[in-house]
Motif scaffolding. Structure first.
Motif, PDB file in Angstrom:
ATOM      1  N   PHE A 359      82.370  -6.951 130.674  1.00 56.52           N
ATOM      2  CA  PHE A 359      83.401  -7.782 130.051  1.00 56.52           C
ATOM      3  C   PHE A 359      84.765  -7.090 130.090  1.00 56.52           C
ATOM      4  O   PHE A 359      84.864  -5.869 129.937  1.00 56.52           O
ATOM      5  N   ALA A 360      85.809  -7.904 130.272  1.00 59.59           N
ATOM      6  CA  ALA A 360      87.178  -7.469 130.046  1.00 59.59           C
ATOM      7  C   ALA A 360      87.733  -8.255 128.869  1.00 59.59           C
ATOM      8  O   ALA A 360      87.612  -9.489 128.825  1.00 59.59           O
ATOM      9  N   PHE A 361      88.331  -7.553 127.908  1.00 59.93           N
ATOM     10  CA  PHE A 361      88.914  -8.170 126.721  1.00 59.93           C
ATOM     11  C   PHE A 361      90.435  -8.111 126.852  1.00 59.93           C
ATOM     12  O   PHE A 361      91.000  -7.022 127.015  1.00 59.93           O
ATOM     13  N   LEU A 362      91.096  -9.275 126.765  1.00 62.28           N
ATOM     14  CA  LEU A 362      92.543  -9.344 126.903  1.00 62.28           C
ATOM     15  C   LEU A 362      93.137 -10.075 125.703  1.00 62.28           C
ATOM     16  O   LEU A 362      92.854 -11.262 125.477  1.00 62.28           O
ATOM     17  N   PHE A 363      93.964  -9.378 124.935  1.00 60.34           N
ATOM     18  CA  PHE A 363      94.665 -10.020 123.822  1.00 60.34           C
ATOM     19  C   PHE A 363      95.878 -10.784 124.338  1.00 60.34           C
ATOM     20  O   PHE A 363      96.499 -10.423 125.337  1.00 60.34           O
ATOM     21  N   GLN A 364      96.193 -11.861 123.627  1.00 55.79           N
ATOM     22  CA  GLN A 364      97.426 -12.605 123.843  1.00 55.79           C
ATOM     23  C   GLN A 364      98.241 -12.464 122.560  1.00 55.79           C
ATOM     24  O   GLN A 364      98.024 -13.178 121.590  1.00 55.79           O
ATOM     25  N   ASP A 365      99.162 -11.490 122.578  1.00 59.27           N
ATOM     26  CA  ASP A 365      99.918 -11.147 121.380  1.00 59.27           C
ATOM     27  C   ASP A 365     101.210 -11.944 121.294  1.00 59.27           C
ATOM     28  O   ASP A 365     101.788 -12.359 122.298  1.00 59.27           O
ATOM     29  N   ARG A 366     101.681 -12.123 120.068  1.00 52.71           N
ATOM     30  CA  ARG A 366     102.839 -12.979 119.809  1.00 52.71           C
ATOM     31  C   ARG A 366     104.141 -12.332 120.282  1.00 52.71           C
ATOM     32  O   ARG A 366     104.418 -11.167 120.012  1.00 52.71           O
ATOM     33  N   LYS A 367     104.924 -13.120 121.011  1.00 55.14           N
ATOM     34  CA  LYS A 367     106.287 -12.725 121.362  1.00 55.14           C
ATOM     35  C   LYS A 367     107.302 -13.446 120.487  1.00 55.14           C
ATOM     36  O   LYS A 367     108.309 -12.887 120.090  1.00 55.14           O
ATOM     37  N   GLU A 368     106.993 -14.722 120.196  1.00 55.66           N
ATOM     38  CA  GLU A 368     107.896 -15.515 119.354  1.00 55.66           C
ATOM     39  C   GLU A 368     107.138 -16.710 118.802  1.00 55.66           C
ATOM     40  O   GLU A 368     106.062 -17.070 119.285  1.00 55.66           O
ATOM     41  N   GLY A 369     107.701 -17.343 117.773  1.00 57.00           N
ATOM     42  CA  GLY A 369     107.070 -18.524 117.193  1.00 57.00           C
ATOM     43  C   GLY A 369     105.929 -18.172 116.263  1.00 57.00           C
ATOM     44  O   GLY A 369     105.697 -17.023 115.910  1.00 57.00           O
ATOM     45  N   GLU A 370     105.172 -19.205 115.873  1.00 53.02           N
ATOM     46  CA  GLU A 370     104.089 -19.058 114.905  1.00 53.02           C
ATOM     47  C   GLU A 370     102.733 -19.413 115.484  1.00 53.02           C
ATOM     48  O   GLU A 370     101.791 -19.686 114.753  1.00 53.02           O
ATOM     49  N   VAL A 371     102.600 -19.424 116.812  1.00 54.53           N
ATOM     50  CA  VAL A 371     101.345 -19.802 117.434  1.00 54.53           C
ATOM     51  C   VAL A 371     100.263 -18.756 117.135  1.00 54.53           C
ATOM     52  O   VAL A 371     100.544 -17.561 117.021  1.00 54.53           O
ATOM     53  N   GLU A 372      99.020 -19.232 116.952  1.00 57.75           N
ATOM     54  CA  GLU A 372      97.915 -18.323 116.668  1.00 57.75           C
ATOM     55  C   GLU A 372      97.652 -17.417 117.863  1.00 57.75           C
ATOM     56  O   GLU A 372      97.604 -17.859 119.000  1.00 57.75           O
ATOM     57  N   GLU A 373      97.457 -16.133 117.590  1.00 55.54           N
ATOM     58  CA  GLU A 373      97.188 -15.172 118.657  1.00 55.54           C
ATOM     59  C   GLU A 373      95.727 -15.263 119.092  1.00 55.54           C
ATOM     60  O   GLU A 373      94.853 -15.674 118.322  1.00 55.54           O
ATOM     61  N   LYS A 374      95.477 -14.842 120.336  1.00 57.70           N
ATOM     62  CA  LYS A 374      94.176 -15.081 120.953  1.00 57.70           C
ATOM     63  C   LYS A 374      93.590 -13.804 121.532  1.00 57.70           C
ATOM     64  O   LYS A 374      94.289 -12.833 121.800  1.00 57.70           O
ATOM     65  N   LEU A 375      92.289 -13.860 121.759  1.00 62.11           N
ATOM     66  CA  LEU A 375      91.571 -12.846 122.521  1.00 62.11           C
ATOM     67  C   LEU A 375      90.732 -13.567 123.565  1.00 62.11           C
ATOM     68  O   LEU A 375      89.881 -14.406 123.224  1.00 62.11           O
ATOM     69  N   THR A 376      90.987 -13.281 124.838  1.00 63.03           N
ATOM     70  CA  THR A 376      90.214 -13.868 125.929  1.00 63.03           C
ATOM     71  C   THR A 376      89.233 -12.834 126.462  1.00 63.03           C
ATOM     72  O   THR A 376      89.600 -11.685 126.725  1.00 63.03           O
ATOM     73  N   VAL A 377      87.979 -13.240 126.608  1.00 60.84           N
ATOM     74  CA  VAL A 377      86.935 -12.374 127.144  1.00 60.84           C
ATOM     75  C   VAL A 377      86.553 -12.889 128.527  1.00 60.84           C
ATOM     76  O   VAL A 377      86.211 -14.067 128.689  1.00 60.84           O
TER      77      VAL A 377
END
Length: 465
Positions: A359-377
């Motif tokens: 598995f590769a785990f990749l976070f999607q961290d916030r740059k701007e706004g209020e969107v919920e942050e994610k983790l893609t596996v």
């Protein structure tokens, strides 16, 4: 060289479960008289306190819980406003973390080495782990002469620390750190400049990059002999066609570099027989973007067996890239990773789960706004043939908030040596989550306080007998 004094251990902070019943089978049958059995030990950076904290995942009856041990014993007191903990890495039971300041290293920078107190005991087809003592600092060099490091690497079971302001790097051997008694400071070697990234092979050769985008140091890579010290270690220098080098690694007898245009690679010169004129640099394009056809680039690499992983692409169309370093002619496999507006894809972390899955785990961290942050596996090898060209997204889940400020405050994840659990930090809400690698489910959420960022795990189940 000024050595910081060993500090007193502060009172441990309580770990408060956020979702008490999301633990793995933590229902009935837990006797209070049962001894909690260690399953893994974790260390995380608390950016608020500028220190290292530790805890353990323990088995209690049929469940697992995370309990804290507090700050690392002997960790130096840092200036919470002007100093930062940067990258950290582990070899066996030894961890090294870099320290950087906001004044080019003049306030105090360097590194701290920690004995994590966990030993692996091989038993044929598995290992047991011995938890002999709490984590404690065994060596520390933080002063005005360490060159303000940002990057810490491990190659061939040795630590390499990039001393940016000194145009070189420090090599630390873990076998000497554990018996250092405060007297081992590693060896300094010339190589790299500006904001240095490093690739090393066989403890015989080190490639150090220069960050310059123009001038005589544009695209410069220094090749150093780590068996020599100081200026004597610099063997030769070569230049790539593109500059702004920020990223380097070594894998399968090759060194890879990340300039402003794609990826370059060279055959590793462990015998130091090449020269500036004879080095053959090979270029791999990652494509172009925008009206001006600007070349795509990357900024950091992660190794997993013979594969090199990294990310590229614009914010609205990022990709995970996979490169077989052992191929006759390396090429790049690209996988689209859908990322909502306002989020940014970060460097992957990779694990071979106990189930056999890669598995590769990749976070999607916030740059701007209020969107919920994610983790893609990403399932790197769906058909199990060891070829990652068929990699596919297995799952995307929501995570807690990051707290990004420049290079700091990102999510992080690491995995126990048993390859059963992942430990995920949420800097924005002071939580650490436990992820089961068997089914990619979050099985526990714990509020540890402060701002947990980088995390490292060591050890596995204490005894499987």
């Amino acid at each position: 060289m000024t050595r910081l004094p060993v500090g007193r251990t502060r009172t441990a902070r309580a770990v408060l479960p956020v979702l008490a019943l999301t633990l793995l089978h933590l229902t009935a049958g837990i006797g209070l008289s049962q001894r909690p059995e260690p399953m893994s030990r974790i260390v995380w950076q608390d950016r608020e306190a500028k220190t290292l904290m530790w805890g353990e995942l323990v088995k209690v009856g049929r469940g697992v819980v995370l309990r804290t041990g507090g700050p690392i014993q002997g960790f130096p007191k840092l200036d919470v406003d002007r100093q930062e903990l940067v990258q950290m890495a582990r070899v066996g039971s030894v961890l090294v973390v870099g320290v950087r300041d906001d004044d080019g290293g003049k306030l105090g920078s360097g590194w701290v080495a920690v004995d994590l107190g966990v030993d692996e005991v091989p038993h044929g087809n598995h290992s047991d782990f011995t938890y002999r003592n709490p984590p404690r600092v065994v060596a520390s060099v933080v002063d005005e002469n360490q060159g303000n490091p940002a990057h810490v690497y491990v190659y061939d079971n040795a630590f390499f620390i990039a001393n940016d302001a000194r145009d070189g790097f420090t090599m630390l051997l873990p076998e000497r750190l554990t018996g250092a008694a405060g007297g081992y400071a590693g060896t300094f070697h010339r190589g790299g400049g500006g904001h240095i990234t490093l690739a090393a092979a066989d403890r015989k050769v080190v490639y150090g990059t220069w960050i310059a985008g123009d001038g005589p140091d544009k695209g410069r890579v220094d090749v150093s002999d780590p068996t020599k010290t100081g200026d004597d270690s610099l063997a030769y220098t070569f230049h790539l066609s593109s500059g702004v080098l920020h990223g380097a690694t070594a894998n399968s007898g090759r060194a890879f570099f990340a300039p402003s245009d794609g990826v370059y690679w060279v055959d590793v010169d462990t015998e130091l027989k090449q020269t500036s004129e004879t080095v053959a640099a090979n270029h791999i394009s990652l494509g172009e973007v925008g009206e001006n056809d600007s070349p795509l680039r990357t900024g950091a690499f992660v190794n997993h067996r013979n594969w090199v992983l990294f990310t590229t692409g614009p914010a609205d169309a990022p990709k995970l890239c996979l490169l077989d370093a052992a191929a006759g002619t390396p090429s790049v496999v690209q996988l689209d990773v859908p990322t909502p507006d306002g989020l940014s894809l970060v460097v992957p972390e990779v694990v071979s789960a106990l189930t056999g899955k890669q598995f590769a785990f990749l976070f999607q961290d916030r740059k701007e706004g209020e969107v919920e942050e994610k983790l893609t596996v990403v399932d790197l090898d769906p058909n199990g043939d060891r070829d990652f060209s068929d990699a596919a997204i297995a799952k995307t889940m929501g995570v807690g908030p990051s707290r990004v400020e420049g290079h700091f405050g990102h999510h992080a994840i690491d995995f126990c040596d048993d390859r059963r659990f992942g430990f995920l930090s949420n800097p924005g809400n002071g939580q650490i989550w436990i992820v089961s690698l068997a089914d990619l489910q979050v099985i526990g959420k714990y509020r540890v306080g402060g701002m947990p960022t980088a995390v490292i795990s060591v050890g596995g189940e204490e005894s499987k007998h």
